[in-house]
Design a protein around this motif. Structure first.
Motif, PDB file in Angstrom:
ATOM      1  N   GLY A   1      41.508  49.439  40.411  1.00  0.00           N
ATOM      2  CA  GLY A   1      40.897  50.760  40.417  1.00  0.00           C
ATOM      3  C   GLY A   1      41.742  51.840  39.784  1.00  0.00           C
ATOM      4  O   GLY A   1      41.245  52.932  39.496  1.00  0.00           O
ATOM      5  N   SER A   2      43.031  51.551  39.565  1.00  0.00           N
ATOM      6  CA  SER A   2      43.915  52.559  38.981  1.00  0.00           C
ATOM      7  C   SER A   2      43.801  52.564  37.461  1.00  0.00           C
ATOM      8  O   SER A   2      43.437  51.562  36.848  1.00  0.00           O
ATOM      9  CB  SER A   2      45.367  52.296  39.386  1.00  0.00           C
TER      10      SER A   2
ATOM     11  N   THR B   1      48.268  55.274  29.032  1.00  0.00           N
ATOM     12  CA  THR B   1      47.514  55.380  27.789  1.00  0.00           C
ATOM     13  C   THR B   1      48.144  54.503  26.710  1.00  0.00           C
ATOM     14  O   THR B   1      49.277  54.041  26.834  1.00  0.00           O
ATOM     15  CB  THR B   1      47.488  56.833  27.295  1.00  0.00           C
ATOM     16  N   GLU B   2      47.381  54.308  25.640  1.00  0.00           N
ATOM     17  CA  GLU B   2      47.877  53.480  24.538  1.00  0.00           C
ATOM     18  C   GLU B   2      49.207  54.002  23.972  1.00  0.00           C
ATOM     19  O   GLU B   2      50.148  53.221  23.795  1.00  0.00           O
ATOM     20  CB  GLU B   2      46.807  53.395  23.450  1.00  0.00           C
TER      21      GLU B   2
ATOM     22  N   ASP C   1      39.180  47.226  32.532  1.00  0.00           N
ATOM     23  CA  ASP C   1      37.877  47.811  32.215  1.00  0.00           C
ATOM     24  C   ASP C   1      38.118  49.018  31.317  1.00  0.00           C
ATOM     25  O   ASP C   1      38.691  50.022  31.751  1.00  0.00           O
ATOM     26  CB  ASP C   1      37.165  48.235  33.500  1.00  0.00           C
ATOM     27  N   ILE C   2      37.716  48.915  30.051  1.00  0.00           N
ATOM     28  CA  ILE C   2      37.911  49.994  29.088  1.00  0.00           C
ATOM     29  C   ILE C   2      36.716  50.940  29.169  1.00  0.00           C
ATOM     30  O   ILE C   2      35.579  50.544  28.908  1.00  0.00           O
ATOM     31  CB  ILE C   2      38.048  49.444  27.660  1.00  0.00           C
TER      32      ILE C   2
ATOM     33  N   SER D   1      37.466  57.947  29.097  1.00  0.00           N
ATOM     34  CA  SER D   1      38.088  58.077  30.413  1.00  0.00           C
ATOM     35  C   SER D   1      39.434  57.384  30.488  1.00  0.00           C
ATOM     36  O   SER D   1      40.388  57.896  31.059  1.00  0.00           O
ATOM     37  CB  SER D   1      37.159  57.509  31.493  1.00  0.00           C
ATOM     38  N   GLY D   2      39.527  56.192  29.908  1.00  0.00           N
ATOM     39  CA  GLY D   2      40.765  55.437  29.967  1.00  0.00           C
ATOM     40  C   GLY D   2      40.500  53.978  30.263  1.00  0.00           C
ATOM     41  O   GLY D   2      39.356  53.519  30.253  1.00  0.00           O
ATOM     42  N   THR D   3      41.549  53.238  30.548  1.00  0.00           N
ATOM     43  CA  THR D   3      41.443  51.822  30.874  1.00  0.00           C
ATOM     44  C   THR D   3      41.895  51.617  32.307  1.00  0.00           C
ATOM     45  O   THR D   3      42.969  52.089  32.706  1.00  0.00           O
ATOM     46  CB  THR D   3      42.307  50.973  29.922  1.00  0.00           C
TER      47      THR D   3
END
Length: 244
Positions: A31-32, A36-37, A65-66, A70-72
């Motif tokens: 869930g966290s 970032t890339e 989960d990408i 929002s982010g990964t």
């Protein structure tokens, strides 16, 4: 330490291993949102394309989960858990309840027969943590405490295959519980698990199994359509478990 390799494919494998370790170790909980890339590029000392390749591979395997814009995020702690999460995400809630009932009743029976004193103390502590989260109306803490408690019961049965299977189903069950609890903790959604622990402590396998089997069906019964255990008014028939 920066990762180095003469071949990009091998380097990507190293990055995949490093990211997987962050997940399985609990450093990045389910869930966290992961770094970032650009942050990963700086941390690992590799090219952006290598990081992107590794993240996509783990997303394909179900661990990440990408979410565009929002982010990964961490979706599961293992490839099998990821597969189960995707496979059962839209399953009938009644079928999830039946699965929980089957697994948890068997595990509770084994726990009553095989638990150690140390495991009993752990169950007591987890039960207290669960109750504290409930009293504080901390929804996320309660969900985590409840899930951890049930996993501890399964683990106390000392069946490694059952424990690993249940752990791999963990995020499916957490998602189910989040939906069941709703946005707020309300009195009708609480269940007292003291009798389950008491039965395990007493070595009463039959009572422990019956208690654990009933819990999944004492949740929001409006989610179960055509449930044979409901009476004509749509209310659930009495079982051995009661709400707190």
């Amino acid at each position: 330490m920066p990762l180095t390799s003469p071949r990009r494919s091998a380097l990507a494998d190293q990055v995949i291993t490093e990211l997987r370790n962050q997940i399985t170790s609990g450093e990045w909980p389910v869930g966290s949102r992961i770094p970032t890339e650009p942050e990963l590029v700086e941390q690992l000392g590799v090219a952006r394309n290598t990081v992107r390749e590794a993240v996509r591979a783990l997303a394909h395997n179900g661990l990440l989960d990408i979410r565009q814009g929002s982010g990964t995020y961490v979706a599961a702690t293992s490839e099998l858990a990821g597969v189960m999460h995707r496979r059962f995400a839209d399953a009938d809630p009644k079928h999830i309840a039946e699965l929980r009932s089957t697994l948890e009743s068997t595990a509770a029976k084994l726990a009553a027969e095989r638990r150690t004193e140390r495991e009993l103390k752990q169950l007591d502590a987890l039960l207290e943590r669960r109750e504290q989260a409930w009293q504080e109306r901390d929804r996320d803490a309660f969900i985590e405490a409840d899930a951890t408690f049930h996993l501890a019961v399964v683990s106390a049965g000392h069946n490694e295959v059952l424990t690993e299977l249940y752990a791999d189903l963990g995020e499916v069950l957490r998602a189910w519980l989040r939906d069941d609890v709703g946005e707020q903790l309300t009195p009708e959604n609480n269940m007292d698990h003291v009798r389950l622990v008491d039965a395990i402590r007493a070595g009463d396998a039959e009572t422990a199994a019956a208690e654990a089997a009933g819990y999944p069906f004492l949740c929001r019964t409006d989610k179960f359509s055509g449930d044979p255990d409901q009476d004509g008014n749509g209310d659930r028939k009495a079982t051995g478990s009661t709400r707190a």
